[in-house]
Scaffold this motif. Structure first.
Motif, PDB file in Angstrom:
ATOM      1  N   ARG A  60       1.085   7.986  -4.448  1.00  0.00           N
ATOM      2  CA  ARG A  60      -0.327   8.143  -4.087  1.00  0.00           C
ATOM      3  C   ARG A  60      -1.110   8.843  -5.350  1.00  0.00           C
ATOM      4  NH1 ARG A  60       1.553   9.287   2.140  1.00  0.00           N
ATOM      5  NH2 ARG A  60       1.215   7.047   2.727  1.00  0.00           N
ATOM      6  N   ASP A 111      -3.337   6.301  -5.974  1.00  0.00           N
ATOM      7  CA  ASP A 111      -4.294   5.951  -4.902  1.00  0.00           C
ATOM      8  C   ASP A 111      -4.095   6.878  -3.706  1.00  0.00           C
ATOM      9  OD1 ASP A 111      -6.123   5.405  -3.266  1.00  0.00           O
ATOM     10  OD2 ASP A 111      -5.711   3.288  -2.895  1.00  0.00           O
ATOM     11  N   ALA A 127      -3.889   5.436  -0.384  1.00  0.00           N
ATOM     12  CA  ALA A 127      -2.851   4.384  -0.016  1.00  0.00           C
ATOM     13  C   ALA A 127      -1.980   4.608   1.315  1.00  0.00           C
ATOM     14  CB  ALA A 127      -1.969   4.075  -1.448  1.00  0.00           C
ATOM     15  N   GLU A 144       0.909  -0.305   1.672  1.00  0.00           N
ATOM     16  CA  GLU A 144       0.549  -0.656   0.326  1.00  0.00           C
ATOM     17  C   GLU A 144       1.281   0.021  -0.679  1.00  0.00           C
ATOM     18  OE1 GLU A 144      -4.565  -0.650   0.528  1.00  0.00           O
ATOM     19  OE2 GLU A 144      -3.447   1.266   0.820  1.00  0.00           O
ATOM     20  N   CYS A 145       2.067   1.006  -0.528  1.00  0.00           N
ATOM     21  CA  CYS A 145       2.979   1.752  -1.389  1.00  0.00           C
ATOM     22  C   CYS A 145       4.254   0.882  -1.538  1.00  0.00           C
ATOM     23  CB  CYS A 145       3.303   3.054  -0.779  1.00  0.00           C
ATOM     24  SG  CYS A 145       2.053   4.617  -1.097  1.00  0.00           S
ATOM     25  N   ALA A 150       3.368  -2.095  -3.676  1.00  0.00           N
ATOM     26  CA  ALA A 150       3.307  -1.919  -5.155  1.00  0.00           C
ATOM     27  C   ALA A 150       4.869  -1.746  -5.584  1.00  0.00           C
ATOM     28  CB  ALA A 150       2.728  -0.686  -5.287  1.00  0.00           C
ATOM     29  N   ARG A 161       3.343   3.249  -9.147  1.00  0.00           N
ATOM     30  CA  ARG A 161       2.048   4.090  -9.088  1.00  0.00           C
ATOM     31  C   ARG A 161       0.916   3.661  -9.878  1.00  0.00           C
ATOM     32  NH1 ARG A 161       3.665   9.712 -11.412  1.00  0.00           N
ATOM     33  NH2 ARG A 161       3.625   8.424 -13.403  1.00  0.00           N
ATOM     34  N   LEU A 199      -0.911   0.733  -7.728  1.00  0.00           N
ATOM     35  CA  LEU A 199      -1.910   1.198  -6.648  1.00  0.00           C
ATOM     36  C   LEU A 199      -3.204   1.644  -7.105  1.00  0.00           C
ATOM     37  CD1 LEU A 199       0.757   3.620  -4.640  1.00  0.00           C
ATOM     38  CD2 LEU A 199      -0.442   1.429  -3.964  1.00  0.00           C
TER      39      LEU A 199
END
Length: 582
Positions: free
Chosen positions: A429, A432, A435, A439-440, A443, A483, A486
């Motif tokens: 994060r 982001d 996030a 979403e993590c 990625a 990372r 993101l």
């Protein structure tokens, strides 16, 4: 320097004012006591008047309590002011460090900044506390005691005056000699911190090469340098104490001898002599206290200059007031770009670079060690500024963008992969902060990091140790790539960021990039031609210049360096690499 430091007092101005007022109040109370003692002796005891003894004694108790309260107030508000001042100094330095460009950071070593934030600030804190309390108390006490002694008997008080002048001249002389050593001490602290920092961060290498004895000797040498500097400084200061003590005893003997003759002659009372002896001790002890303050201020002066250097350092890269706050696309343009890390360098690192990269293209960058590949991509996000020429992103000069906006849209995975203590999700994060977990995970799938994360007992909540020491180099690289993804950038730069992963994983990552983020411009620095041959175009760097720029097939046809290295890596011929080929 002084104005820079004093600005950090801020909300602690009131305690800084109240402290010396309390100290002066304490001094006044202390100076009244000897006068009242003389009254008890002369009018109470010798006058055989118990009423005077009781009333004067009661007044002494009240004044002593007031002096105690004033002293407590000075200690409380002095502590509040000095610790608050130190807190603000650390924050001012740390906040300014966050604005530094790479060029600014290069001016200060990590160990030097650590020393400034710790040892130097502590010296300033102690000196400020001493200044608010003792530096106000000692002179006030000395002056009031001298005036009171003069009022009692000027002839006897003149003995103090001669002693004060003699000791003041001596202290100034000694302090001037000691100052130069204190200034050098803190540079030696930097060396000590650097030794510790290198040893701790590289402890695995130290143990692997059995270099504990070497590191131990290196630390001992740094510690010995500090010891020697302090000894030289203290050898100058050490003379102050015995000289002052001797002066105090001489003054007491002279006051007692002269005072005794005056009592016999009837020009001085016993009570007045007692008061004069008390004032004698007060004057000379406060003079000794001033000597200690001078030592503290001498050390603090050296620390203050080092702290002010960091606070006053101006970031070499800043946003314009009317900076552009949106990036149109991921197109990149280099127009006659020269770059040098040091403005006084005879030869620039990058020389007359001209490139046009379309938005959404995948560009490979290869070249030998020292060919300035990293320097080239560092200019895109304005980690450094060009020396000459222009770098454009989205058709706009990068110097016209707001820095935060530009760097949000240009995501960089540097050669040195850094993870922070916390969970894997916490580290992801950084790209982001808002996030979601899904979403993590997406990625991580693109970066092929999900493969090892899901095998960990706590999955995405697994704790990463400081520096990411509990994950492998390849795992660290993949987490850093995830990372960066993101951030959803318009430009993604991978600076040799897949060197620690196997070729199969490298291929999976490149395939995921092509499928999942086709609109993002991707710049991939690599040593393996297999990592870049599928790119839309490839830049071949040599000695700070673009030696070739084209597709894999074009470079095989018309670029000798690329062709030779390709053949060596695919086993077609020889054992050449980029360095030997160039």
């Amino acid at each position: 320097m002084l104005s820079t430091l004093l600005k950090q007092i801020k909300q602690y101005t009131l305690p800084s004012i109240v402290t010396p007022i309390c100290m002066i109040g304490e001094v006044i109370c202390e100076m009244v006591i000897p006068i009242l003692m003389a009254r008890i002796v002369d009018k109470g005891i010798y006058g055989n008047n118990m009423g005077v003894i009781y009333s004067t004694g009661a007044l002494m108790v009240v004044i002593a309590i007031l002096g105690l309260l004033a002293g407590l107030g000075g200690a409380y508000y002095g502590s509040m002011a000095s610790t608050g001042f130190a807190k603000n100094l650390r924050k001012a330095m740390f906040d300014n460090i966050q604005t530094f460009s790479f060029a600014n950071i290069d001016k200060f070593s990590t160990s030097g900044l650590v020393t400034r934030l710790t040892t130097d600030v502590t010296n300033i804190q102690n000196a400020y506390m001493m200044t608010l309390r003792m530096a106000m108390r000692a002179p006030a006490s000395l002056v009031i005691a001298m005036v009171a002694a003069m009022m009692i008997n000027a002839k006897v008080a003149s003995i103090y005056l001669v002693a004060v002048i003699f000791l003041s001249v001596l202290m100034v002389y000694i302090m001037n000699k000691a100052t130069k050593y204190f200034k050098q001490v803190f540079e030696k602290y930097d060396e000590l911190n650097e030794s510790v920092q290198e040893n701790v961060s590289a402890i695995r290498v130290v143990k692997a090469y059995v270099r504990e004895d070497y590191e131990d000797n290196k630390f001992k040498k740094a510690a010995l340098n500090i010891y020697n500097m302090f000894v030289k400084a203290e050898m100058n200061i050490v003379y102050i104490s015995p000289v002052m003590t001797g002066t105090i005893y001489i003054c007491i003997l002279l006051v007692s001898w002269v005072g005794a003759h005056m009592i016999v002659a009837g020009s001085l009372t016993t009570g007045e002599l007692m008061s004069l002896l008390t004032y004698c001790m007060t004057i000379l002890m406060n003079l000794m206290m001033l000597g200690m303050i001078f030592v503290m201020l001498t050390m603090a002066s050296a620390s203050g200059k080092r702290i002010a250097e960091v606070i006053e350092e101006k970031a070499s890269i800043t946003s314009k007031p009317d900076a552009i706050r949106s990036v149109a696309d991921g197109s990149i343009s280099f127009e006659h770009v020269d770059f040098a890390y040091n403005q006084t360098s005879e030869e620039p690192v990058l020389k007359d670079i001209n490139l046009e990269i379309k938005s959404g293209e995948t560009i490979g960058i290869i070249g030998g060690t020292g060919s300035a590949k990293s320097s080239l991509v560092n200019l895109i996000s304005r980690l450094y500024d060009v020396t000459k020429g222009t770098v454009k992103v989205g058709g706009v000069d990068v110097r016209d963008y707001d820095l935060e906006v530009l760097r949000d849209q240009v995501s960089v995975v540097l050669q040195k992969n850094v993870l922070f203590s916390g969970s894997i999700l916490d580290n992801l994060r950084w790209g982001d902060k808002n996030a979601t977990e899904e979403e993590c995970k997406r990625a991580c799938r693109m970066a092929c990091a999900d493969e090892f994360i899901e095998k960990m007992p706590e999955g995405y909540n697994t704790q990463i140790e400081q520096g990411g020491t509990n994950v492998s180099g390849g795992q660290r690289q993949r987490l850093c790539i995830a990372r960066a993804l993101l951030k959803k950038p318009k430009i993604l730069i991978l600076d040799d960021s897949t060197s620690a992963v196997d070729t199969s994983t490298d291929a999976k990552i490149r395939k995921a990039f092509a499928e999942e983020i086709p609109g993002t411009t991707k710049l991939i620095i690599a040593q393996r031609i297999s990592s870049v041959q599928g790119c839309d175009r490839i830049i071949v760097m040599e000695d700070g210049k673009v030696n070739g720029f084209g597709t894999h097939e074009e470079l095989l046809q018309n670029n000798d360096i690329y062709r030779e290295v390709y053949e060596s890596q695919t086993g077609a011929s020889g054992d050449a690499d980029f360095d030997s080929a160039s």
